[in-house]
Design a protein around this motif. Structure first.
Motif, PDB file in Angstrom:
ATOM      1  N   PHE A 120       0.829  -1.207   0.000  1.00  0.00           N
ATOM      2  CA  PHE A 120       0.000   0.000   0.000  1.00  0.00           C
ATOM      3  C   PHE A 120       0.866   1.261   0.000  1.00  0.00           C
ATOM      4  N   VAL A 121       1.967   1.238   0.746  1.00  0.00           N
ATOM      5  CA  VAL A 121       2.826   2.413   0.873  1.00  0.00           C
ATOM      6  C   VAL A 121       3.751   2.578  -0.326  1.00  0.00           C
ATOM      7  N   LEU A 122       4.283   1.463  -0.848  1.00  0.00           N
ATOM      8  CA  LEU A 122       5.374   1.539  -1.817  1.00  0.00           C
ATOM      9  C   LEU A 122       4.970   1.278  -3.259  1.00  0.00           C
ATOM     10  N   LEU A 123       3.851   0.598  -3.484  1.00  0.00           N
ATOM     11  CA  LEU A 123       3.496   0.220  -4.848  1.00  0.00           C
ATOM     12  C   LEU A 123       2.367   1.101  -5.381  1.00  0.00           C
ATOM     13  N   PRO A 124       2.487   1.545  -6.630  1.00  0.00           N
ATOM     14  CA  PRO A 124       1.400   2.329  -7.218  1.00  0.00           C
ATOM     15  C   PRO A 124       0.176   1.460  -7.463  1.00  0.00           C
ATOM     16  N   ASN A 125      -0.980   2.083  -7.377  1.00  0.00           N
ATOM     17  CA  ASN A 125      -2.263   1.434  -7.652  1.00  0.00           C
ATOM     18  C   ASN A 125      -2.663   0.381  -6.627  1.00  0.00           C
ATOM     19  N   GLU A 126      -1.922   0.272  -5.516  1.00  0.00           N
ATOM     20  CA  GLU A 126      -2.310  -0.655  -4.464  1.00  0.00           C
ATOM     21  C   GLU A 126      -3.247   0.049  -3.476  1.00  0.00           C
ATOM     22  N   ARG A 127      -4.306  -0.605  -3.091  1.00  0.00           N
ATOM     23  CA  ARG A 127      -5.272  -0.037  -2.157  1.00  0.00           C
ATOM     24  C   ARG A 127      -5.476  -1.005  -0.995  1.00  0.00           C
ATOM     25  N   LEU A 128      -5.818  -0.471   0.146  1.00  0.00           N
ATOM     26  CA  LEU A 128      -6.095  -1.286   1.325  1.00  0.00           C
ATOM     27  C   LEU A 128      -7.520  -0.974   1.769  1.00  0.00           C
TER      28      LEU A 128
END
Length: 340
Positions: A120-128
Protein backbone atom coordinates in the motif's frame (compact mmCIF):
# COMPACT_ATOMS: atom_id res chain seq x y z
CA UNK A 1 -6.72 -33.95 -15.24
CA UNK A 2 -7.14 -36.21 -12.17
CA UNK A 3 -3.48 -37.26 -12.31
CA UNK A 4 -2.45 -33.60 -12.46
CA UNK A 5 -4.70 -32.80 -9.50
CA UNK A 6 -3.23 -35.65 -7.44
CA UNK A 7 0.27 -34.54 -8.39
CA UNK A 8 -0.39 -30.96 -7.26
CA UNK A 9 -1.95 -32.16 -4.01
CA UNK A 10 1.01 -34.42 -3.31
CA UNK A 11 3.51 -31.65 -4.03
CA UNK A 12 1.56 -29.19 -1.86
CA UNK A 13 1.60 -31.67 1.03
CA UNK A 14 5.31 -32.36 0.48
CA UNK A 15 6.08 -28.63 0.52
CA UNK A 16 4.14 -28.11 3.75
CA UNK A 17 5.93 -31.06 5.38
CA UNK A 18 9.41 -29.96 4.29
CA UNK A 19 8.92 -26.33 5.30
CA UNK A 20 7.14 -27.28 8.53
CA UNK A 21 9.82 -29.73 9.66
CA UNK A 22 12.51 -27.17 8.78
CA UNK A 23 11.64 -25.32 12.00
CA UNK A 24 12.43 -28.51 13.92
CA UNK A 25 15.73 -28.78 12.03
CA UNK A 26 16.58 -25.21 13.02
CA UNK A 27 15.85 -26.03 16.65
CA UNK A 28 18.21 -29.02 16.45
CA UNK A 29 21.00 -27.10 14.73
CA UNK A 30 20.88 -24.22 17.22
CA UNK A 31 22.15 -26.59 19.89
CA UNK A 32 25.45 -26.93 18.02
CA UNK A 33 25.92 -23.66 16.09
CA UNK A 34 25.58 -19.94 16.86
CA UNK A 35 22.28 -18.90 15.24
CA UNK A 36 23.52 -16.42 12.62
CA UNK A 37 26.48 -18.59 11.64
CA UNK A 38 24.09 -21.53 11.28
CA UNK A 39 21.92 -19.49 8.91
CA UNK A 40 25.00 -18.39 6.95
CA UNK A 41 26.24 -21.96 6.50
CA UNK A 42 22.78 -22.97 5.33
CA UNK A 43 22.87 -20.47 2.48
CA UNK A 44 26.49 -21.16 1.64
CA UNK A 45 25.40 -24.68 0.74
CA UNK A 46 22.05 -23.69 -0.78
CA UNK A 47 23.57 -21.03 -3.07
CA UNK A 48 26.17 -23.50 -4.39
CA UNK A 49 23.41 -26.05 -5.08
CA UNK A 50 21.27 -23.43 -6.83
CA UNK A 51 24.18 -22.31 -9.01
CA UNK A 52 24.82 -25.94 -9.90
CA UNK A 53 21.17 -26.34 -10.90
CA UNK A 54 21.29 -23.12 -12.96
CA UNK A 55 24.48 -24.33 -14.64
CA UNK A 56 22.81 -27.61 -15.57
CA UNK A 57 19.96 -25.71 -17.20
CA UNK A 58 22.46 -23.42 -18.92
CA UNK A 59 24.25 -26.37 -20.52
CA UNK A 60 21.00 -27.28 -22.29
CA UNK A 61 20.14 -23.71 -23.31
CA UNK A 62 22.77 -21.55 -24.95
CA UNK A 63 20.74 -18.37 -24.39
CA UNK A 64 20.27 -18.98 -20.65
CA UNK A 65 21.41 -15.97 -18.62
CA UNK A 66 22.91 -17.09 -15.31
CA UNK A 67 24.58 -13.91 -13.99
CA UNK A 68 23.54 -10.27 -13.48
CA UNK A 69 24.42 -8.04 -16.44
CA UNK A 70 22.68 -4.74 -15.67
CA UNK A 71 22.48 -2.31 -12.78
CA UNK A 72 18.86 -3.33 -12.31
CA UNK A 73 19.95 -6.97 -11.94
CA UNK A 74 22.54 -6.12 -9.30
CA UNK A 75 20.07 -3.86 -7.49
CA UNK A 76 17.45 -6.57 -7.07
CA UNK A 77 20.12 -9.10 -6.06
CA UNK A 78 21.49 -6.70 -3.43
CA UNK A 79 18.10 -5.80 -1.97
CA UNK A 80 16.81 -9.38 -1.99
CA UNK A 81 20.05 -10.73 -0.57
CA UNK A 82 20.18 -8.15 2.22
CA UNK A 83 16.53 -8.30 3.31
CA UNK A 84 14.96 -11.58 2.15
CA UNK A 85 17.93 -13.85 2.88
CA UNK A 86 20.18 -11.80 5.16
CA UNK A 87 18.34 -9.84 7.84
CA UNK A 88 15.21 -12.01 7.61
CA UNK A 89 17.04 -15.21 8.52
CA UNK A 90 19.32 -13.52 11.06
CA UNK A 91 16.25 -12.41 13.03
CA UNK A 92 14.50 -15.74 12.50
CA UNK A 93 17.35 -17.94 13.73
CA UNK A 94 18.12 -15.72 16.73
CA UNK A 95 14.42 -15.44 17.59
CA UNK A 96 13.90 -19.19 17.51
CA UNK A 97 16.40 -19.59 20.35
CA UNK A 98 13.73 -18.20 22.69
CA UNK A 99 10.62 -20.03 21.51
CA UNK A 100 9.54 -23.44 20.28
CA UNK A 101 9.54 -24.36 16.60
CA UNK A 102 5.72 -24.27 16.57
CA UNK A 103 5.60 -20.72 17.93
CA UNK A 104 8.21 -19.62 15.39
CA UNK A 105 6.20 -21.05 12.49
CA UNK A 106 2.99 -19.44 13.76
CA UNK A 107 4.56 -15.97 14.03
CA UNK A 108 6.12 -16.31 10.56
CA UNK A 109 2.65 -17.07 9.18
CA UNK A 110 2.00 -13.37 9.75
CA UNK A 111 4.11 -12.50 6.68
CA UNK A 112 1.22 -12.53 4.13
CA UNK A 113 -0.74 -10.28 6.51
CA UNK A 114 2.08 -7.73 6.84
CA UNK A 115 2.95 -7.58 3.14
CA UNK A 116 -0.13 -5.53 2.05
CA UNK A 117 0.97 -2.66 4.32
CA UNK A 118 4.24 -2.20 2.43
CA UNK A 119 2.47 -2.78 -0.89
CA UNK A 120 0.00 0.00 0.00
CA UNK A 121 2.83 2.41 0.87
CA UNK A 122 5.37 1.54 -1.82
CA UNK A 123 3.50 0.22 -4.85
CA UNK A 124 1.40 2.33 -7.22
CA UNK A 125 -2.26 1.43 -7.65
CA UNK A 126 -2.31 -0.66 -4.46
CA UNK A 127 -5.27 -0.04 -2.16
CA UNK A 128 -6.09 -1.29 1.33
CA UNK A 129 -9.86 -1.67 1.75
CA UNK A 130 -11.38 -1.33 5.24
CA UNK A 131 -11.95 -5.08 5.53
CA UNK A 132 -8.30 -5.67 4.57
CA UNK A 133 -7.13 -3.14 7.16
CA UNK A 134 -9.15 -5.05 9.73
CA UNK A 135 -7.43 -8.24 8.62
CA UNK A 136 -4.02 -6.62 9.21
CA UNK A 137 -5.07 -5.50 12.70
CA UNK A 138 -6.28 -9.02 13.49
CA UNK A 139 -2.92 -10.39 12.41
CA UNK A 140 -1.10 -8.05 14.77
CA UNK A 141 -3.52 -8.96 17.55
CA UNK A 142 -2.68 -12.63 17.02
CA UNK A 143 1.03 -11.91 17.55
CA UNK A 144 0.23 -10.04 20.78
CA UNK A 145 -1.77 -13.05 22.00
CA UNK A 146 1.16 -15.37 21.28
CA UNK A 147 3.74 -13.08 22.92
CA UNK A 148 1.58 -12.72 26.08
CA UNK A 149 3.35 -9.51 27.18
CA UNK A 150 3.15 -8.78 30.91
CA UNK A 151 3.68 -5.29 32.39
CA UNK A 152 7.31 -4.65 33.26
CA UNK A 153 8.46 -8.09 32.13
CA UNK A 154 10.81 -8.83 29.25
CA UNK A 155 10.81 -12.61 29.24
CA UNK A 156 12.26 -14.94 26.64
CA UNK A 157 8.97 -15.54 24.86
CA UNK A 158 8.40 -11.84 24.33
CA UNK A 159 11.96 -11.35 23.04
CA UNK A 160 11.66 -14.32 20.69
CA UNK A 161 8.28 -13.31 19.31
CA UNK A 162 9.52 -9.75 18.86
CA UNK A 163 12.52 -10.94 16.83
CA UNK A 164 10.35 -13.27 14.75
CA UNK A 165 7.85 -10.50 14.13
CA UNK A 166 10.76 -8.35 12.91
CA UNK A 167 11.79 -11.22 10.65
CA UNK A 168 8.32 -11.33 9.09
CA UNK A 169 8.32 -7.54 8.62
CA UNK A 170 11.78 -7.51 6.99
CA UNK A 171 10.79 -10.32 4.63
CA UNK A 172 7.56 -8.53 3.64
CA UNK A 173 9.50 -5.32 2.94
CA UNK A 174 12.03 -7.20 0.84
CA UNK A 175 9.28 -8.97 -1.12
CA UNK A 176 7.53 -5.70 -1.96
CA UNK A 177 10.74 -3.84 -2.85
CA UNK A 178 11.97 -6.60 -5.17
CA UNK A 179 8.55 -6.72 -6.82
CA UNK A 180 9.11 -3.14 -7.99
CA UNK A 181 12.49 -3.92 -9.55
CA UNK A 182 12.88 -5.17 -13.12
CA UNK A 183 15.43 -7.86 -13.90
CA UNK A 184 16.66 -9.81 -16.89
CA UNK A 185 17.61 -12.85 -14.79
CA UNK A 186 15.57 -16.07 -14.80
CA UNK A 187 14.14 -17.07 -11.43
CA UNK A 188 16.65 -19.80 -10.47
CA UNK A 189 19.88 -17.81 -10.97
CA UNK A 190 18.21 -14.76 -9.45
CA UNK A 191 17.51 -16.71 -6.27
CA UNK A 192 21.01 -18.23 -6.33
CA UNK A 193 22.65 -14.80 -6.41
CA UNK A 194 20.33 -13.55 -3.67
CA UNK A 195 21.22 -16.56 -1.52
CA UNK A 196 24.92 -15.89 -2.08
CA UNK A 197 24.59 -12.23 -1.06
CA UNK A 198 22.42 -13.23 1.90
CA UNK A 199 25.07 -15.72 3.05
CA UNK A 200 27.72 -12.98 2.88
CA UNK A 201 25.51 -10.65 4.95
CA UNK A 202 24.92 -13.38 7.52
CA UNK A 203 28.65 -14.14 7.79
CA UNK A 204 29.34 -10.43 8.33
CA UNK A 205 26.69 -10.25 11.07
CA UNK A 206 28.04 -13.42 12.69
CA UNK A 207 31.53 -11.91 12.77
CA UNK A 208 30.50 -8.67 14.52
CA UNK A 209 27.85 -10.01 16.89
CA UNK A 210 29.14 -11.85 19.97
CA UNK A 211 27.60 -15.16 20.97
CA UNK A 212 27.97 -17.58 23.85
CA UNK A 213 27.18 -20.63 21.72
CA UNK A 214 30.30 -22.62 20.80
CA UNK A 215 30.58 -24.38 17.47
CA UNK A 216 30.21 -28.06 18.33
CA UNK A 217 28.79 -29.84 15.29
CA UNK A 218 27.12 -33.14 16.02
CA UNK A 219 25.83 -35.64 13.45
CA UNK A 220 22.26 -34.48 14.16
CA UNK A 221 23.22 -30.81 13.70
CA UNK A 222 25.07 -31.50 10.45
CA UNK A 223 22.10 -33.51 9.18
CA UNK A 224 19.84 -30.58 10.07
CA UNK A 225 22.12 -28.20 8.18
CA UNK A 226 22.03 -30.38 5.08
CA UNK A 227 18.26 -30.78 5.33
CA UNK A 228 17.72 -27.03 5.63
CA UNK A 229 20.07 -26.18 2.77
CA UNK A 230 19.09 -28.85 0.25
CA UNK A 231 15.56 -30.00 1.11
CA UNK A 232 13.97 -26.85 2.58
CA UNK A 233 15.81 -24.18 0.57
CA UNK A 234 16.58 -25.73 -2.82
CA UNK A 235 13.99 -28.51 -2.99
CA UNK A 236 11.26 -26.40 -1.38
CA UNK A 237 12.01 -23.53 -3.74
CA UNK A 238 11.73 -25.69 -6.86
CA UNK A 239 8.50 -27.35 -5.68
CA UNK A 240 6.99 -23.99 -4.71
CA UNK A 241 7.59 -22.39 -8.09
CA UNK A 242 6.35 -25.48 -9.91
CA UNK A 243 3.08 -25.21 -7.93
CA UNK A 244 2.98 -21.45 -8.44
CA UNK A 245 3.05 -21.92 -12.19
CA UNK A 246 0.32 -24.58 -12.08
CA UNK A 247 -2.01 -23.27 -9.37
CA UNK A 248 -1.35 -19.53 -9.06
CA UNK A 249 -0.29 -17.45 -6.04
CA UNK A 250 -3.58 -17.50 -4.12
CA UNK A 251 -3.78 -21.26 -3.78
CA UNK A 252 -0.07 -21.73 -3.11
CA UNK A 253 -0.06 -19.01 -0.42
CA UNK A 254 -2.26 -21.30 1.68
CA UNK A 255 0.85 -23.36 2.44
CA UNK A 256 1.76 -20.64 4.95
CA UNK A 257 -1.13 -21.82 7.10
CA UNK A 258 -0.42 -25.54 6.83
CA UNK A 259 3.25 -25.11 7.77
CA UNK A 260 2.56 -24.05 11.41
CA UNK A 261 0.45 -27.15 11.98
CA UNK A 262 3.23 -29.37 10.61
CA UNK A 263 5.88 -27.50 12.61
CA UNK A 264 3.87 -27.80 15.83
CA UNK A 265 3.27 -31.52 15.33
CA UNK A 266 6.91 -32.18 14.39
CA UNK A 267 8.13 -30.22 17.43
CA UNK A 268 5.86 -32.24 19.69
CA UNK A 269 6.76 -35.58 18.10
CA UNK A 270 10.51 -35.14 17.66
CA UNK A 271 11.49 -32.63 20.36
CA UNK A 272 8.79 -33.08 22.97
CA UNK A 273 7.66 -29.46 22.68
CA UNK A 274 4.35 -28.51 24.25
CA UNK A 275 1.72 -26.35 22.58
CA UNK A 276 0.23 -23.56 24.69
CA UNK A 277 -3.48 -22.77 24.19
CA UNK A 278 -2.56 -19.11 23.67
CA UNK A 279 -0.38 -20.07 20.72
CA UNK A 280 -3.21 -21.92 19.00
CA UNK A 281 -5.64 -19.10 19.69
CA UNK A 282 -3.15 -16.56 18.36
CA UNK A 283 -2.72 -18.61 15.20
CA UNK A 284 -6.49 -18.69 14.68
CA UNK A 285 -6.59 -14.89 15.06
CA UNK A 286 -3.81 -14.50 12.46
CA UNK A 287 -5.65 -16.94 10.16
CA UNK A 288 -8.84 -14.87 10.53
CA UNK A 289 -6.87 -11.79 9.51
CA UNK A 290 -5.57 -13.61 6.43
CA UNK A 291 -9.11 -14.67 5.47
CA UNK A 292 -10.28 -11.04 5.69
CA UNK A 293 -7.36 -9.93 3.53
CA UNK A 294 -8.26 -12.55 0.92
CA UNK A 295 -12.03 -12.13 1.25
CA UNK A 296 -12.42 -10.47 -2.16
CA UNK A 297 -10.37 -13.19 -3.84
CA UNK A 298 -12.27 -15.96 -2.06
CA UNK A 299 -15.58 -14.41 -3.10
CA UNK A 300 -14.49 -14.33 -6.74
CA UNK A 301 -13.46 -17.98 -6.55
CA UNK A 302 -16.83 -19.01 -5.09
CA UNK A 303 -18.66 -17.11 -7.84
CA UNK A 304 -16.45 -18.73 -10.48
CA UNK A 305 -17.16 -22.21 -9.11
CA UNK A 306 -20.91 -21.60 -9.28
CA UNK A 307 -20.77 -20.59 -12.94
CA UNK A 308 -21.35 -23.32 -15.53
CA UNK A 309 -18.24 -24.57 -17.28
CA UNK A 310 -17.82 -23.29 -20.81
CA UNK A 311 -15.09 -23.16 -23.39
CA UNK A 312 -12.65 -20.25 -23.24
CA UNK A 313 -12.28 -18.14 -26.39
CA UNK A 314 -8.78 -17.88 -27.77
CA UNK A 315 -8.43 -14.21 -26.76
CA UNK A 316 -9.48 -15.00 -23.18
CA UNK A 317 -6.95 -17.79 -22.96
CA UNK A 318 -4.25 -15.34 -24.04
CA UNK A 319 -5.37 -12.89 -21.35
CA UNK A 320 -5.17 -15.66 -18.77
CA UNK A 321 -1.58 -16.39 -19.71
CA UNK A 322 -0.68 -12.73 -19.24
CA UNK A 323 -2.31 -12.64 -15.80
CA UNK A 324 -0.52 -15.83 -14.76
CA UNK A 325 2.82 -14.39 -15.82
CA UNK A 326 2.16 -11.22 -13.86
CA UNK A 327 1.15 -13.25 -10.82
CA UNK A 328 4.31 -15.32 -11.19
CA UNK A 329 6.45 -12.16 -11.24
CA UNK A 330 4.48 -10.70 -8.33
CA UNK A 331 5.02 -13.78 -6.20
CA UNK A 332 8.53 -14.80 -7.08
CA UNK A 333 9.70 -13.56 -3.65
CA UNK A 334 6.49 -13.99 -1.69
CA UNK A 335 7.51 -17.20 0.03
CA UNK A 336 11.06 -17.88 -0.99
CA UNK A 337 12.16 -17.09 2.52
CA UNK A 338 9.38 -19.08 4.06
CA UNK A 339 11.33 -22.25 3.57
CA UNK A 340 12.46 -21.77 7.09
Amino acid sequence: MNLSRYRNTALFALLAIVWGTSFTAIETGLEAFPPILFAALRYDIASVAMFAYAGTVGLRRADYQWRPTTRADWRIVAVGGLLVFGLHFALLFVGQRYVTSGVAAVVLSLTPVVTPIFAFVLLPNERLAPVEALGVLLGFAGVVVIARPSPGALDGTLVGVGLLFGSAVVFALGAVLTQRMPTTLPTVPLQAWMMLVGAAVLHALAAVMPTNTPVSPTPAALASLGYLALAASVGGFLVYFDLLERLGPNEVSLVNYVVPAVATFAGWLLLGESVAPQTMFGFLVILAGFVLLKSATLKRRVVALRRPTRSIPESSADDTVVVDKNAYYHDRESTAGSAD
